[in-house]
Structure formats: structure tokens, C-alpha cells
Design a protein around this motif. Structure first.
Motif, PDB file in Angstrom:
ATOM      1  N   ALA A  40       0.848  -1.193   0.000  1.00  0.00           N
ATOM      2  CA  ALA A  40       0.000   0.000   0.000  1.00  0.00           C
ATOM      3  C   ALA A  40       0.886   1.245   0.000  1.00  0.00           C
ATOM      4  N   THR A  41       0.547   2.201  -0.847  1.00  0.00           N
ATOM      5  CA  THR A  41       1.309   3.450  -0.924  1.00  0.00           C
ATOM      6  C   THR A  41       0.475   4.651  -0.494  1.00  0.00           C
ATOM      7  N   GLY A  42      -0.748   4.415  -0.052  1.00  0.00           N
ATOM      8  CA  GLY A  42      -1.618   5.497   0.404  1.00  0.00           C
ATOM      9  C   GLY A  42      -2.650   5.882  -0.636  1.00  0.00           C
ATOM     10  N   GLY A  43      -3.744   6.405  -0.170  1.00  0.00           N
ATOM     11  CA  GLY A  43      -4.799   6.860  -1.059  1.00  0.00           C
ATOM     12  C   GLY A  43      -5.474   5.756  -1.842  1.00  0.00           C
ATOM     13  N   GLY A  44      -5.376   4.498  -1.369  1.00  0.00           N
ATOM     14  CA  GLY A  44      -5.992   3.380  -2.066  1.00  0.00           C
ATOM     15  C   GLY A  44      -5.146   2.818  -3.197  1.00  0.00           C
ATOM     16  N   TYR A  45      -3.903   3.263  -3.307  1.00  0.00           N
ATOM     17  CA  TYR A  45      -3.006   2.796  -4.369  1.00  0.00           C
ATOM     18  C   TYR A  45      -1.998   1.783  -3.830  1.00  0.00           C
ATOM     19  N   TYR A  46      -1.475   0.969  -4.744  1.00  0.00           N
ATOM     20  CA  TYR A  46      -0.486  -0.047  -4.408  1.00  0.00           C
ATOM     21  C   TYR A  46       0.706   0.032  -5.345  1.00  0.00           C
ATOM     22  N   LYS A  47       1.861  -0.397  -4.818  1.00  0.00           N
ATOM     23  CA  LYS A  47       3.015  -0.723  -5.639  1.00  0.00           C
ATOM     24  C   LYS A  47       2.969  -2.237  -5.786  1.00  0.00           C
ATOM     25  N   VAL A  48       3.070  -2.744  -7.010  1.00  0.00           N
ATOM     26  CA  VAL A  48       2.947  -4.177  -7.269  1.00  0.00           C
ATOM     27  C   VAL A  48       4.249  -4.673  -7.882  1.00  0.00           C
ATOM     28  N   THR A  49       4.759  -5.785  -7.361  1.00  0.00           N
ATOM     29  CA  THR A  49       5.886  -6.486  -7.967  1.00  0.00           C
ATOM     30  C   THR A  49       5.448  -7.922  -8.182  1.00  0.00           C
ATOM     31  N   ALA A  50       5.899  -8.523  -9.274  1.00  0.00           N
ATOM     32  CA  ALA A  50       5.447  -9.879  -9.589  1.00  0.00           C
ATOM     33  C   ALA A  50       6.483 -10.599 -10.429  1.00  0.00           C
ATOM     34  N   GLY A  51       6.371 -11.931 -10.432  1.00  0.00           N
ATOM     35  CA  GLY A  51       7.255 -12.769 -11.231  1.00  0.00           C
ATOM     36  C   GLY A  51       6.470 -13.757 -12.060  1.00  0.00           C
ATOM     37  N   GLY A  52       7.147 -14.360 -13.010  1.00  0.00           N
ATOM     38  CA  GLY A  52       6.494 -15.312 -13.893  1.00  0.00           C
ATOM     39  C   GLY A  52       5.479 -14.641 -14.784  1.00  0.00           C
ATOM     40  N   PHE A  78       6.101  -1.942 -15.832  1.00  0.00           N
ATOM     41  CA  PHE A  78       7.279  -2.294 -16.609  1.00  0.00           C
ATOM     42  C   PHE A  78       7.515  -3.785 -16.476  1.00  0.00           C
ATOM     43  N   VAL A  79       7.627  -4.496 -17.595  1.00  0.00           N
ATOM     44  CA  VAL A  79       7.878  -5.939 -17.608  1.00  0.00           C
ATOM     45  C   VAL A  79       9.237  -6.170 -18.266  1.00  0.00           C
ATOM     46  N   TRP A  80      10.091  -6.943 -17.579  1.00  0.00           N
ATOM     47  CA  TRP A  80      11.398  -7.271 -18.119  1.00  0.00           C
ATOM     48  C   TRP A  80      11.815  -8.634 -17.595  1.00  0.00           C
ATOM     49  N   ASN A  81      12.210  -9.544 -18.481  1.00  0.00           N
ATOM     50  CA  ASN A  81      12.644 -10.894 -18.084  1.00  0.00           C
ATOM     51  C   ASN A  81      11.633 -11.578 -17.179  1.00  0.00           C
ATOM     52  N   SER A  82      10.383 -11.471 -17.501  1.00  0.00           N
ATOM     53  CA  SER A  82       9.234 -12.043 -16.788  1.00  0.00           C
ATOM     54  C   SER A  82       9.055 -11.499 -15.377  1.00  0.00           C
ATOM     55  N   GLN A  83       9.659 -10.347 -15.084  1.00  0.00           N
ATOM     56  CA  GLN A  83       9.463  -9.656 -13.807  1.00  0.00           C
ATOM     57  C   GLN A  83       8.674  -8.383 -14.063  1.00  0.00           C
ATOM     58  N   LEU A  84       7.789  -8.039 -13.127  1.00  0.00           N
ATOM     59  CA  LEU A  84       6.944  -6.856 -13.300  1.00  0.00           C
ATOM     60  C   LEU A  84       7.140  -5.902 -12.144  1.00  0.00           C
ATOM     61  N   GLY A  85       7.182  -4.622 -12.456  1.00  0.00           N
ATOM     62  CA  GLY A  85       7.115  -3.558 -11.479  1.00  0.00           C
ATOM     63  C   GLY A  85       5.999  -2.631 -11.898  1.00  0.00           C
ATOM     64  N   ALA A  86       5.174  -2.220 -10.959  1.00  0.00           N
ATOM     65  CA  ALA A  86       4.037  -1.355 -11.308  1.00  0.00           C
ATOM     66  C   ALA A  86       3.771  -0.382 -10.168  1.00  0.00           C
ATOM     67  N   GLU A  87       3.372   0.815 -10.512  1.00  0.00           N
ATOM     68  CA  GLU A  87       3.100   1.882  -9.548  1.00  0.00           C
ATOM     69  C   GLU A  87       1.684   2.422  -9.756  1.00  0.00           C
ATOM     70  N   ASN A  88       1.169   3.042  -8.703  1.00  0.00           N
ATOM     71  CA  ASN A  88      -0.157   3.676  -8.737  1.00  0.00           C
ATOM     72  C   ASN A  88      -1.240   2.706  -9.214  1.00  0.00           C
ATOM     73  N   CYS A  89      -1.273   1.519  -8.612  1.00  0.00           N
ATOM     74  CA  CYS A  89      -2.227   0.482  -9.000  1.00  0.00           C
ATOM     75  C   CYS A  89      -3.436   0.471  -8.069  1.00  0.00           C
ATOM     76  N   THR A  90      -4.587   0.177  -8.620  1.00  0.00           N
ATOM     77  CA  THR A  90      -5.798  -0.048  -7.838  1.00  0.00           C
ATOM     78  C   THR A  90      -6.362  -1.414  -8.227  1.00  0.00           C
ATOM     79  N   LEU A  91      -7.002  -2.073  -7.257  1.00  0.00           N
ATOM     80  CA  LEU A  91      -7.683  -3.333  -7.558  1.00  0.00           C
ATOM     81  C   LEU A  91      -8.928  -3.021  -8.371  1.00  0.00           C
ATOM     82  N   VAL A  92      -9.171  -3.816  -9.371  1.00  0.00           N
ATOM     83  CA  VAL A  92     -10.332  -3.603 -10.252  1.00  0.00           C
ATOM     84  C   VAL A  92     -11.423  -4.556  -9.816  1.00  0.00           C
TER      85      VAL A  92
END
Length: 92
Positions: A40-52, A78-92
Motif C-alpha cells: 500500500a502506498t496510500g490513497g488506495g493505491y499499491y506498488k505491485v511487484t510480480a514474477g512469472g 514495466f515488464v522485463w525478463n518475466s518480472q513486473l514492477g508497477a506503480e499507482n495500481c488499484t484493484l479492479v
């Protein structure tokens, strides 16, 4: 009503009922990942990291398993080598 007309009417009714029972398909995500984490980064937003991950950088992410599983709409990914970084995310 004749038997043949009744059979046609019942068949048509069954087709309408079965077609309406099919759930709508979700929109296809830009990136689909096996597992990930969210912070959680505040204001209902998330930083998301993922693999595969399969797919490409965009604004939508799906994480299949784990505590961060779900569909996200993100301001930046941003996706690179099957790794993901994402900012300002909300659950849909």
C-alpha cells in the motif's frame, strides 16, 4: 400447439437460457503474472511487484496466485525478463 412446434419453442428457450448463463469474459490484461506482492502506498493505491509474467508493459495487470492475486489498473508498469514492477495500481 403441435408437438413439433412445441419442441422448437422449447429448444429455442433452452438456447436463450444457456447463452445468458455464460459469464462475461474479463478484459485481457497487458501483463499476466504467476504470483506477486503488493504494498500500500496510500490513497488506495499499491506498488505491485510480480514474477512469472507474460505480456508487455501497459496499464492492466493480472496476478493469478498468492496474497496479491487479482486484477489491477496501474498508472505505470514495466515488464522485463518475466518480472513486473508497477506503480499507482488499484484493484479492479
Amino acid at each position: 400447439m403441435r408437438a413439433s412446434s412445441l419442441a422448437v419453442a422449447l429448444s429455442a428457450a433452452a438456447l436463450v437460457v444457456s447463452a445468458s448463463a455464460v459469464p462475461a469474459r474479463a478484459a485481457v490484461s497487458d501483463a499476466v503474472c504467476f504470483n506477486g506482492q503488493r504494498t500500500a502506498t496510500g490513497g488506495g493505491y499499491y506498488k505491485v511487484t510480480a514474477g512469472g509474467c507474460d505480456g508487455h508493459s501497459g496499464t492492466t495487470v493480472t496476478i493469478r496466485f498468492g496474497p496479491a492475486a487479482g486484477d489491477y489498473s496501474c498508472g505505470w508498469t514495466f515488464v522485463w525478463n518475466s518480472q513486473l514492477g508497477a506503480e499507482n495500481c488499484t484493484l479492479v
